[in-house]
Motif scaffolding. Structure first.
Motif, PDB file in Angstrom:
ATOM      1  N   LYS A   2      39.952  32.046  47.670  1.00 11.98           N
ATOM      2  CA  LYS A   2      38.912  32.426  48.608  1.00 11.98           C
ATOM      3  C   LYS A   2      37.500  32.234  48.056  1.00 11.98           C
ATOM      4  O   LYS A   2      37.258  32.404  46.861  1.00 11.98           O
ATOM      5  CB  LYS A   2      39.078  33.892  49.010  1.00 11.98           C
ATOM      6  CG  LYS A   2      40.316  34.179  49.846  1.00 11.98           C
ATOM      7  CD  LYS A   2      40.352  35.630  50.268  1.00 11.98           C
ATOM      8  CE  LYS A   2      41.505  35.911  51.236  1.00 11.98           C
ATOM      9  NZ  LYS A   2      41.500  37.313  51.677  1.00 11.98           N
ATOM     10  N   THR A   3      36.571  31.920  48.952  1.00  7.44           N
ATOM     11  CA  THR A   3      35.152  31.894  48.643  1.00  7.44           C
ATOM     12  C   THR A   3      34.387  31.921  49.961  1.00  7.44           C
ATOM     13  O   THR A   3      34.995  31.949  51.037  1.00  7.44           O
ATOM     14  CB  THR A   3      34.772  30.660  47.799  1.00  7.44           C
ATOM     15  OG1 THR A   3      33.417  30.796  47.353  1.00  7.44           O
ATOM     16  CG2 THR A   3      34.892  29.366  48.597  1.00  7.44           C
ATOM     17  N   HIS A  10      26.662  25.890  41.349  1.00 10.18           N
ATOM     18  CA  HIS A  10      27.515  26.188  40.187  1.00 10.18           C
ATOM     19  C   HIS A  10      26.691  26.088  38.904  1.00 10.18           C
ATOM     20  O   HIS A  10      26.830  25.137  38.133  1.00 10.18           O
ATOM     21  CB  HIS A  10      28.703  25.229  40.133  1.00 10.18           C
ATOM     22  CG  HIS A  10      29.639  25.353  41.293  1.00 10.18           C
ATOM     23  ND1 HIS A  10      30.658  26.274  41.332  1.00 10.18           N
ATOM     24  CD2 HIS A  10      29.692  24.697  42.467  1.00 10.18           C
ATOM     25  CE1 HIS A  10      31.307  26.168  42.480  1.00 10.18           C
ATOM     26  NE2 HIS A  10      30.739  25.212  43.186  1.00 10.18           N
ATOM     27  N   VAL A 164      32.081  40.678  41.163  1.00  8.46           N
ATOM     28  CA  VAL A 164      31.884  39.234  41.050  1.00  8.46           C
ATOM     29  C   VAL A 164      31.034  38.875  39.839  1.00  8.46           C
ATOM     30  O   VAL A 164      31.391  38.001  39.043  1.00  8.46           O
ATOM     31  CB  VAL A 164      31.231  38.676  42.339  1.00  8.46           C
ATOM     32  CG1 VAL A 164      30.835  37.226  42.158  1.00  8.46           C
ATOM     33  CG2 VAL A 164      32.190  38.827  43.513  1.00  8.46           C
ATOM     34  N   CYS A 166      28.227  37.112  39.482  1.00 14.79           N
ATOM     35  CA  CYS A 166      28.079  35.657  39.466  1.00 14.79           C
ATOM     36  C   CYS A 166      26.811  35.190  38.767  1.00 14.79           C
ATOM     37  O   CYS A 166      26.689  33.998  38.433  1.00 14.79           O
ATOM     38  CB  CYS A 166      28.105  35.111  40.892  1.00 14.79           C
ATOM     39  SG  CYS A 166      26.820  35.802  41.966  1.00 14.79           S
ATOM     40  N   GLU A 205      35.583  37.125  40.501  1.00  9.94           N
ATOM     41  CA  GLU A 205      35.692  35.675  40.340  1.00  9.94           C
ATOM     42  C   GLU A 205      36.691  35.334  39.243  1.00  9.94           C
ATOM     43  O   GLU A 205      36.861  36.079  38.274  1.00  9.94           O
ATOM     44  CB  GLU A 205      34.313  35.076  40.035  1.00  9.94           C
ATOM     45  CG  GLU A 205      33.418  35.063  41.252  1.00  9.94           C
ATOM     46  CD  GLU A 205      32.149  34.248  41.072  1.00  9.94           C
ATOM     47  OE1 GLU A 205      31.656  33.718  42.084  1.00  9.94           O
ATOM     48  OE2 GLU A 205      31.669  34.133  39.934  1.00  9.94           O
ATOM     49  N   LEU A 230      38.597  35.390  43.331  1.00 13.14           N
ATOM     50  CA  LEU A 230      37.718  34.508  44.099  1.00 13.14           C
ATOM     51  C   LEU A 230      37.346  33.273  43.284  1.00 13.14           C
ATOM     52  O   LEU A 230      37.239  33.339  42.058  1.00 13.14           O
ATOM     53  CB  LEU A 230      36.439  35.256  44.492  1.00 13.14           C
ATOM     54  CG  LEU A 230      36.616  36.516  45.340  1.00 13.14           C
ATOM     55  CD1 LEU A 230      35.295  37.277  45.426  1.00 13.14           C
ATOM     56  CD2 LEU A 230      37.125  36.169  46.732  1.00 13.14           C
ATOM     57  N   LYS A 231      37.143  32.188  43.982  1.00 11.26           N
ATOM     58  CA  LYS A 231      36.681  30.966  43.343  1.00 11.26           C
ATOM     59  C   LYS A 231      35.274  31.184  42.808  1.00 11.26           C
ATOM     60  O   LYS A 231      34.452  31.841  43.442  1.00 11.26           O
ATOM     61  CB  LYS A 231      36.685  29.826  44.368  1.00 11.26           C
ATOM     62  CG  LYS A 231      36.297  28.475  43.821  1.00 11.26           C
ATOM     63  CD  LYS A 231      36.369  27.427  44.917  1.00 11.26           C
ATOM     64  CE  LYS A 231      35.952  26.051  44.396  1.00 11.26           C
ATOM     65  NZ  LYS A 231      36.006  25.022  45.469  1.00 11.26           N
ATOM     66  N   ARG A 233      31.616  30.734  42.350  1.00  6.50           N
ATOM     67  CA  ARG A 233      30.584  30.089  43.155  1.00  6.50           C
ATOM     68  C   ARG A 233      29.409  31.045  43.321  1.00  6.50           C
ATOM     69  O   ARG A 233      29.583  32.163  43.788  1.00  6.50           O
ATOM     70  CB  ARG A 233      31.161  29.722  44.519  1.00  6.50           C
ATOM     71  CG  ARG A 233      30.272  28.841  45.390  1.00  6.50           C
ATOM     72  CD  ARG A 233      31.056  28.528  46.637  1.00  6.50           C
ATOM     73  NE  ARG A 233      30.331  27.723  47.589  1.00  6.50           N
ATOM     74  CZ  ARG A 233      30.753  27.482  48.819  1.00  6.50           C
ATOM     75  NH1 ARG A 233      31.912  27.997  49.218  1.00  6.50           N
ATOM     76  NH2 ARG A 233      30.052  26.735  49.648  1.00  6.50           N
ATOM     77  N   GLN A 236      28.051  34.426  45.053  1.00  3.74           N
ATOM     78  CA  GLN A 236      29.133  35.147  45.709  1.00  3.74           C
ATOM     79  C   GLN A 236      28.983  36.662  45.619  1.00  3.74           C
ATOM     80  O   GLN A 236      29.606  37.403  46.373  1.00  3.74           O
ATOM     81  CB  GLN A 236      30.480  34.722  45.129  1.00  3.74           C
ATOM     82  CG  GLN A 236      31.666  35.054  45.987  1.00  3.74           C
ATOM     83  CD  GLN A 236      32.801  34.059  45.792  1.00  3.74           C
ATOM     84  OE1 GLN A 236      33.354  33.553  46.736  1.00  3.74           O
ATOM     85  NE2 GLN A 236      33.132  33.761  44.550  1.00  3.74           N
ATOM     86  N   GLN A 241      27.819  37.155  51.415  1.00  2.67           N
ATOM     87  CA  GLN A 241      28.721  36.119  50.897  1.00  2.67           C
ATOM     88  C   GLN A 241      30.057  36.720  50.466  1.00  2.67           C
ATOM     89  O   GLN A 241      31.123  36.146  50.710  1.00  2.67           O
ATOM     90  CB  GLN A 241      28.056  35.384  49.718  1.00  2.67           C
ATOM     91  CG  GLN A 241      26.941  34.437  50.117  1.00  2.67           C
ATOM     92  CD  GLN A 241      25.718  35.141  50.665  1.00  2.67           C
ATOM     93  OE1 GLN A 241      25.311  36.182  50.153  1.00  2.67           O
ATOM     94  NE2 GLN A 241      25.133  34.594  51.716  1.00  2.67           N
ATOM     95  N   ALA A 245      33.743  35.948  51.935  1.00  2.00           N
ATOM     96  CA  ALA A 245      34.792  35.454  51.047  1.00  2.00           C
ATOM     97  C   ALA A 245      36.059  36.302  51.145  1.00  2.00           C
ATOM     98  O   ALA A 245      37.179  35.785  51.197  1.00  2.00           O
ATOM     99  CB  ALA A 245      34.286  35.426  49.607  1.00  2.00           C
TER     100      ALA A 245
END
Length: 449
Positions: A2-3, A10, A164, A166, A205, A230-231, A233, A236, A241, A245
């Motif tokens: 999922k994302t 990235h 996450v 990120c 993630e 989660l992928k 990205r 996120q 977002q 996701a």
């Protein structure tokens, strides 16, 4: 895996401190506690110069419903209540306390015993969270009791825990999930009870496989709670977002909020703070802060009392590197460059990133080449180049029409621009200006008392 569906980039992860267990930073001799370290009205000081205070004692009371209490992170004597420069050099009201030992206020459970059962009602839970001064610790600093107070006519059906992290370099949430997984999950169950839901999702993630594995094992004992890998990205970790996701739901543009699609989102560190507040009567007076950077001698995750000078964290990691070009409060994508390292750690400070060499130098901007990379990267579906241009022209009506207030200031646009245009800087300025105009309009339209 999922994302979220739109935009994103990235950036290099540079999670240099992900394998470093949390260390306790020694207490500073003096702390400075800002009265505005949350979204909303500043807190109102309840102490004066010369007063004696205990660790965990209330020293500033929420200035309105959209505000947060502030507690003393140390015991000692109040040295001043006055204006002091923050990390960006702007003066704001702070309480300065000279530490004299570490004597705690009564009623705070400092033991490491896990307390699972919570017999409090939803209203009592939210009241304790409010009393403890908890705010969003991922950086947004939205008062948590406000987020949990679901408005009449709205209903939550899912709690989402944001694990996450990120933002490049930062690892404080990662270490929190690894080292305090049980306490975090009790916090999740408390939050579920507070908003009346029977489902919770912990989004992580997949660059944190150890945290995913650890919590997936523990979560088996907690009904209705699921870990969602989660992928990787960026960004996120943004609420909208993350909701997209995890649940596939799209939050409409402002003034819509996550609750409009039935979701409430809380950061992982915030969730741990909820556990301590509700089960241990412990206010938010400390947090894990990552101190990191490619040239930093010893990148670390430090359990730090609020009000501790940023310089103390840098010293604990080996000192400021000789080639340091920029110190950022936060990470390189959304953080703010600092000019004052004597400024304090606050509730929303998840990390300090030291950039060196080429990473610290802003490239010289050239003409926009109309490539639209910024448009493709925007996770909110905006046109950053146009918003930047309209800000420079001070066309506030057009900016409002183009939904500049939807911008989450993630920096994806600026990071992808081949012309090195300062898109985020201009958009931040435009967003602040438009929001100011909207507030003035609302104030003028409000009925006179």
């Amino acid at each position: 895996m999922k994302t979220f569906p739109m935009g994103g980039v990235h950036p290099s992860e540079n999670k240099l401190s992900c394998g470093k267990p949390v260390e306790v930073l020694p207490l500073p001799e003096t702390v400075m506690i800002p009265l505005a370290q949350h979204i909303g009205a500043p807190a109102v000081a309840k102490v004066a110069k010369g007063d004696k205070v205990l660790t965990g004692q209330l020293i500033a009371e929420a200035g309105s419903f959209m505000s947060a209490n502030i507690h003393s992170p140390v015991s000692g004597t109040v040295a001043a209540v006055d204006m002091q420069p923050n990390g960006q050099g702007l003066r704001q009201m702070m309480i300065t306390i000279k530490r004299e030992g570490d004597e705690w206020a009564e009623g705070i459970d400092r033991s490491e015993t896990l307390v699972k059962e919570c017999s409090l009602s939803a209203e009592q839970i939210i009241a304790k969270i409010k009393d403890a001064g908890i705010v969003g610790m991922g950086g947004a600093t939205f008062p948590t009791h406000v987020k949990l107070s679901v408005p009449p006519g709205k209903k939550a059906d899912a709690l989402i825990i944001n694990g996450v992290e990120c933002e490049p370099y930062l690892t404080s949430d990662h270490r929190t999930m690894l080292e305090h997984g049980e306490e975090l999950l009790v916090g999740v169950s408390i939050l579920m009870k507070a908003i009346g839901v029977d489902r919770a999702f912990i989004g992580i993630e997949n660059n944190k496989p150890d945290a995913i594995a650890h919590l997936s094992k523990l979560v088996k004992e907690y009904h209705g709670v699921e870990v969602v890998p989660l992928k990787v990205r960026y960004p996120q970790g943004g609420e909208k977002q993350l909701i997209a996701a995890v649940t596939g739901r799209q939050v409409p543009p402002p003034p819509a909020l996550p609750i409009d699609v039935g979701a409430v989102v809380c950061n992982a560190s915030t969730t741990l703070a909820v556990y301590y507040a509700v089960q241990k009567n412990k206010p938010l007076i400390e947090r894990v802060v990552t101190i990191t950077g490619k040239s930093v001698k010893e990148p670390k995750n430090l359990l730090t009392r609020m009000g501790t000078p940023i310089q103390s964290l840098i010293d604990a990691a080996g000192g400021l590197p000789a080639d340091a070009g920029k110190v950022i409060n936060g990470g390189p994508m959304m953080g703010r460059a600092m000019v004052n390292l004597a400024s304090p750690v606050t509730k929303g400070c998840s990390g300090i990133t030291v950039l060196s060499g080429r990473d610290a130098v802003r490239r010289e901007a050239s003409q926009c080449i109309k490539c639209a990379k910024c448009v493709a990267a925007c996770p909110m579906g905006l046109e950053p180049y146009y918003l930047s241009k309209m800000t420079q022209k001070k066309n506030w009506d057009e900016l409002e029409a183009q939904m500049i207030t939807s911008c989450i200031e993630c920096g994806c646009c600026q990071s992808t621009c081949p012309s090195y245009l300062p898109l985020l800087d201009w958009i931040r300025l435009g967003k602040q200006s438009v929001m100011g105009i909207i507030r003035q309009r609302a104030a003028a339209a409000a009925p006179k008392k």
